[in-house]
Design a protein around this motif. Sequence first.
Motif, mmCIF file in Angstrom:
data_model
loop_
_atom_site.group_PDB
_atom_site.id
_atom_site.type_symbol
_atom_site.label_atom_id
_atom_site.label_comp_id
_atom_site.label_asym_id
_atom_site.label_seq_id
_atom_site.Cartn_x
_atom_site.Cartn_y
_atom_site.Cartn_z
ATOM 1 N N ILE A 34 102.944 84.166 30.370
ATOM 2 C CA ILE A 34 104.215 84.577 29.792
ATOM 3 C C ILE A 34 104.893 85.603 30.690
ATOM 4 N N ARG A 35 106.181 85.809 30.424
ATOM 5 C CA ARG A 35 106.973 86.770 31.183
ATOM 6 C C ARG A 35 106.864 88.119 30.492
ATOM 7 N N LEU A 36 106.362 89.106 31.207
ATOM 8 C CA LEU A 36 106.238 90.457 30.661
ATOM 9 C C LEU A 36 107.179 91.383 31.422
ATOM 10 N N ASP A 37 108.129 91.965 30.702
ATOM 11 C CA ASP A 37 109.013 92.958 31.295
ATOM 12 C C ASP A 37 109.486 93.887 30.186
ATOM 13 N N SER A 38 110.415 94.760 30.494
ATOM 14 C CA SER A 38 110.856 95.736 29.506
ATOM 15 C C SER A 38 111.520 95.067 28.299
ATOM 16 N N GLN A 39 112.128 93.894 28.482
ATOM 17 C CA GLN A 39 112.773 93.197 27.371
ATOM 18 C C GLN A 39 111.754 92.591 26.413
ATOM 19 N N THR A 40 110.578 92.230 26.907
ATOM 20 C CA THR A 40 109.579 91.588 26.042
ATOM 21 C C THR A 40 108.655 92.593 25.371
ATOM 22 N N GLN A 41 108.812 93.872 25.655
ATOM 23 C CA GLN A 41 107.954 94.879 25.026
ATOM 24 C C GLN A 41 108.073 94.858 23.508
ATOM 25 N N ALA A 67 105.795 82.007 16.742
ATOM 26 C CA ALA A 67 105.948 82.835 17.937
ATOM 27 C C ALA A 67 107.141 82.365 18.755
ATOM 28 N N ASN A 68 107.756 83.292 19.431
ATOM 29 C CA ASN A 68 108.798 83.027 20.406
ATOM 30 C C ASN A 68 108.312 83.662 21.701
ATOM 31 N N LEU A 69 107.680 82.874 22.552
ATOM 32 C CA LEU A 69 107.038 83.433 23.744
ATOM 33 C C LEU A 69 107.990 83.417 24.933
ATOM 34 N N PRO A 70 108.146 84.557 25.600
ATOM 35 C CA PRO A 70 109.005 84.625 26.783
ATOM 36 C C PRO A 70 108.290 84.001 27.982
ATOM 37 N N MET A 71 108.909 82.951 28.541
ATOM 38 C CA MET A 71 108.300 82.245 29.665
ATOM 39 C C MET A 71 109.362 81.958 30.725
ATOM 40 N N ILE A 72 108.951 81.311 31.797
ATOM 41 C CA ILE A 72 109.845 80.930 32.884
ATOM 42 C C ILE A 72 109.931 79.400 32.914
ATOM 43 N N CYS A 73 111.153 78.877 32.931
ATOM 44 C CA CYS A 73 111.352 77.428 33.028
ATOM 45 C C CYS A 73 110.848 76.967 34.395
ATOM 46 N N GLN A 74 110.019 75.959 34.411
ATOM 47 C CA GLN A 74 109.436 75.485 35.659
ATOM 48 C C GLN A 74 110.373 74.558 36.433
ATOM 49 N N ARG A 75 111.521 74.237 35.861
ATOM 50 C CA ARG A 75 112.504 73.415 36.555
ATOM 51 C C ARG A 75 113.529 74.284 37.269
ATOM 52 N N CYS A 76 114.104 75.267 36.562
ATOM 53 C CA CYS A 76 115.177 76.076 37.163
ATOM 54 C C CYS A 76 114.751 77.514 37.465
ATOM 55 N N LEU A 77 113.529 77.889 37.051
ATOM 56 C CA LEU A 77 112.971 79.224 37.272
ATOM 57 C C LEU A 77 113.756 80.337 36.579
ATOM 58 N N GLU A 78 114.497 79.988 35.530
ATOM 59 C CA GLU A 78 115.204 80.969 34.717
ATOM 60 C C GLU A 78 114.338 81.343 33.515
ATOM 61 N N GLU A 79 114.628 82.494 32.926
ATOM 62 C CA GLU A 79 113.895 82.935 31.744
ATOM 63 C C GLU A 79 114.253 82.051 30.546
ATOM 64 N N MET A 80 113.263 81.859 29.674
ATOM 65 C CA MET A 80 113.478 81.087 28.459
ATOM 66 C C MET A 80 112.471 81.527 27.416
ATOM 67 N N ASP A 81 112.765 81.252 26.160
ATOM 68 C CA ASP A 81 111.817 81.513 25.084
ATOM 69 C C ASP A 81 111.269 80.183 24.590
#
Length: 161
Positions: A34-41, A67-81
């Motif tokens: 998952i994507r861990l940053d200040s927004q996902t805290q 759950a709404n897990l913060p991840m990275i799209c493997q197609r466009c490399l943008e953030e997604m839930d």
Amino acid sequence: MDHLKINNEEFAQKQLSSTGELPVNSLTRLHDLIRLDSQTQGSYLRYTLSGHMGHQQLPRLHLSIQANLPMICQRCLEEMDVALALNFDYLIAHEQPDEIDDNDEVDWLTPETHMDVQALIEDELLIAIPFAPVHASACKPLVLESGARINPFAVLKGKIK
């Protein structure tokens, strides 16, 4: 009773229920996925664990996870839930009952006096998370930012005369 450690057999026999939230960043085995940053805290998942007695008076647990897990799209490399709504049923017995073999919808748990509910939730999420998450709709088109496109055969053309 600590809400994350239970005696699973007693919990089911007494038909207890527990609802709670877990911070997504507390699920350490998911950190690489998952994507861990200040927004996902501030991200949490909700769970409900309820016990009941099934047929043949065998103790059972039902776990539901939202759950709404913060991840990275493997197609466009943008953030997604990635939204997950999961439900699991468990039969608690010392030996695997015969009905488990015929039923893929029920899992078997051995009786434990200190079953870690958070570890169970994390186990189920590890299995349920998509291997390569992608946006459901079309992703933003990728833009080549490296400049002019070089012909890979240009090197060979210069050496052959």
